[in-house]
Design a protein around this motif. Structure first.
Motif, short mmCIF file in Angstrom:
data_model
loop_
_atom_site.label_atom_id
_atom_site.label_comp_id
_atom_site.label_asym_id
_atom_site.label_seq_id
_atom_site.Cartn_x
_atom_site.Cartn_y
_atom_site.Cartn_z
N PRO A 181 0.82 -1.22 0.00
CA PRO A 181 0.00 0.00 0.00
C PRO A 181 0.86 1.27 0.00
CG PRO A 181 -0.85 -1.59 1.58
CD PRO A 181 0.47 -2.12 1.10
N GLY A 182 0.43 2.25 -0.78
CA GLY A 182 1.11 3.52 -0.81
C GLY A 182 2.14 3.66 -1.92
N PHE A 183 2.36 2.62 -2.69
CA PHE A 183 3.37 2.68 -3.76
C PHE A 183 2.68 2.50 -5.12
CE2 PHE A 183 5.71 1.60 0.01
CZ PHE A 183 6.89 2.32 -0.10
N THR A 184 1.92 3.50 -5.49
CA THR A 184 1.21 3.48 -6.77
C THR A 184 1.84 4.42 -7.79
OG1 THR A 184 -0.31 5.20 -6.00
CG2 THR A 184 -0.96 2.90 -5.63
N ASP A 185 2.99 4.99 -7.46
CA ASP A 185 3.62 5.99 -8.33
C ASP A 185 4.89 5.45 -9.00
OD1 ASP A 185 5.11 5.74 -6.06
OD2 ASP A 185 5.12 7.86 -5.52
#
Length: 596
Positions: free
Chosen positions: A138-142
């Motif tokens: 979670p949190g690493f969509t970039d």
């Protein structure tokens, strides 16, 4: 029920309960966890690889309007590619390979413009390949994807001597450095270094994809040719044609070692994962209004990268011609599993592969692919000579006893049983096996189809000239009977019917004549209707083969000529007078009569 039987059933019941419990409470949750992990990683890429029903706006950039190629190439920053086999550019948006032209292969015979294999988004015939990263954490969509803007850190032009280095810093705290290099042929190597400065452990999966929008303009629809999505996974080949992809067929397979691609008759773009890491390959179709996009992709198994640590990963992209020597070099030197399967060997691959190798060797020795076809056909004839010799000798004997067979059929016309007994006795007396003429031909059938498969897929035949008017062995004979093969100065090819179905060139007619000559040497069928049908076949095949590649027609005509020559010699040895002899005798008699 005895005690032994009761104990057996109890034991079987316990085993069933244990297996069911193991599947439900151990294997089931583990598989569900792996599936959820894979889907989470894919969804982190914006749905690009997982959901075929997403609208175009949620996928990679899709042009609303189509512009010309040069205009499409000006839409983003690019790095020039200048290598011996390829030229073009690399888009810094997505680090996308979408502008590749092949120096060794021109669009047409009269135009030296290199074949445009990969084409940018926004232009015609969009076709590209790229590489990226996704994470299920979670949190690493970039992470680097189709719209990521990479920065050129070093290098200006990508050549075999000068690789380029790109960098990207994600807001989530990951730093990506990508070194891209190209070899002397068509292979691009992408070496990534990922540094985790996020402050927490992150799971990363690398992926690659090849995407083609719409079916190829020059798609060849023939059973001997495969065009579509092709992958090799743990040594097993998986493929789906453009037609099947268009019908909605999808594939998802997992394994270690292999590659995925979109392949055409002569060209291919392939994405190649790390050969030591497990990956999941997928084919899918993205519906985009009037024109679907076909995609072959892979996602590697996730790797955990602790904070402060660095991960290195190397993948490849191949974009070029399916030249056997190049494919084998990539397979052997880089270690890409079964890369030579990019060529459509067909189900007779054990014959097709040696034929391709032989044709390549013969072309190098003789200097022309057309001569290589003739030489290979002659070599096959020599190898098959003993079998063919038996077949033709049997045909000669059968033809010699035709008068006796006709007399027996007339004598016992009212009694079929006595007729068959008399024929069997005749065969025994004359030492003839009725099947001997057929059985030796059977092994030649797969050889013929293997040669057929070879010539249809051999890139060496493309734009290869032959003697006379044949300038391209992969194209149909350009001459036409309706302008006397070019003697009359007008072009009938644009006229309906005579320029198409009835437009027959010189080589198809030569082929038809050789087929008729071969048929004239064979014993005629006993049934008059069959005889008329067989007599009509050379004309039918002349029209059928007229639009085929000239190289195939020349092969067929040459093969027929060699068969006629061999069969004629054997017939004469057995004392048969052939139709050729009768024709020559009539001509000589007529010539003698004129002189008197």
């Amino acid at each position: 029920m005895g005690e032994d039987q009761r104990n057996l059933f109890i034991a079987l019941g316990l085993i069933l309960v244990i297996l069911t419990g193991y599947q439900m409470f151990v294997m089931g949750p583990a598989e569900e966890e792996r599936r959820a992990e894979r889907e989470a990683a894919l969804e982190a890429a914006g749905g690009e690889l997982i959901d075929p029903d997403l609208p175009a706006s949620a996928l990679e950039p899709a042009a609303v309007t189509t512009v010309d190629r040069e205009t499409a190439l000006t839409g983003n920053d690019r790095i020039t590619i200048d290598a011996p086999a390829v030229l073009g550019s690399l888009s810094l948006t997505g680090a996308r390979l979408d502008d590749i032209r092949l120096r060794r292969h021109s669009e047409t015979i009269d135009d030296d413009t290199p074949v445009a294999l990969l084409n940018p988004i926004g232009g015609d015939h969009v076709f590209y390949a790229r590489d990226g990263w996704v994470s299920g954490t979670p949190g690493f969509t970039d992470l680097p994807g189709g719209s990521t803007e990479w920065t050129l850190a070093s290098g200006s032009t990508l050549t075999p001597e000068t690789p380029v280095t790109l960098t990207y810093d994600s807001p989530s705290g990951l730093t990506f450095e990508r070194v891209i290099s190209v070899d002397e042929d068509y292979l691009f190597t992408l070496s990534d270094t990922v540094t985790n400065n996020s402050g927490e452990e992150v799971e990363l999966s690398r992926y690659g994809l090849v995407r083609h929008e719409g079916r190829p303009e020059d798609e060849t629809r023939n059973m001997a040719i495969f065009e579509g999505a092709l992958a090799v996974i743990e040594g097993a080949m998986v493929r789906r044609s453009f037609g099947k992809l268009e019908d909605g067929e999808q594939i998802e397979e997992s394994g270690t070692g292999g590659w995925v691609s979109i392949t055409q008759r002569y060209w291919m773009a392939a994405a190649v994962p790390d050969q030591d890491r497990p990956f999941t390959a997928r084919f899918r179709t993205i519906e985009r209004g009037e024109q679907d996009a076909f995609e072959a992709s892979y996602v590697e198994q996730a790797i955990a990268v602790p904070t402060g640590e660095t991960l290195t990963s190397t993948t490849h992209i191949f974009a070029g011609a399916k030249e056997l020597d190049v494919l084998e070099q990539v397979q052997n030197e880089v270690g890409i599993e079964r890369f030579d399967m990019a060529i459509n060997w067909g189900w007779l691959w054990f014959l097709t592969r040696p034929f391709v190798w032989l044709l390549t060797m013969l072309e190098g020795a003789l200097g022309q692919f057309g001569l290589a076809i003739l030489a290979l056909t002659l070599m096959v004839k020599i190898v098959m000579f003993p079998l063919a010799n038996r077949a033709y000798a049997s045909m000669a004997k059968m033809k010699a006893v035709q008068p006796k067979m006709a007399a027996l059929k007339e004598r016992y016309a009212a009694d079929q049983q006595k007729q068959q007994q008399a024929l069997m006795e005749l065969y025994k007396t004359e030492k003839i096996n009725p099947l001997a003429g057929c059985l030796p031909i059977l092994p030649q059938i797969p050889i013929f189809f293997a040669l057929y498969q070879t010539l249809f897929n051999a890139i060496e035949m493309r734009h290869a000239p032959f003697f006379g008017w044949i300038r391209d062995l992969s194209a149909a004979d350009p001459t036409n009977i309706w302008n006397l093969f070019g003697l009359i100065p007008y072009d009938p090819t644009g006229i309906w019917l005579i320029g198409g179905v009835l437009g027959i060139g010189a080589w198809p007619i030569i082929m038809g004549l050789t087929m008729a000559a071969q048929q004239a040497l064979n014993p005629p069928p006993p049934d008059p209707m069959q005889a008329r049908i067989f007599a009509f076949l050379p004309i039918v095949f002349t029209f059928i083969l007229a639009p085929f590649a000239a190289g195939l027609v020349i092969y067929w005509a040459w093969n027929n000529f060699l068969s006629v020559l061999q069969q004629y010699i054997i017939m004469r040895r057995h004392g048969n007078e052939t139709q050729v002899d009768k024709l020559v005798a009539r001509l000589l008699k007529r010539g003698g009569g004129d002189e008197s």
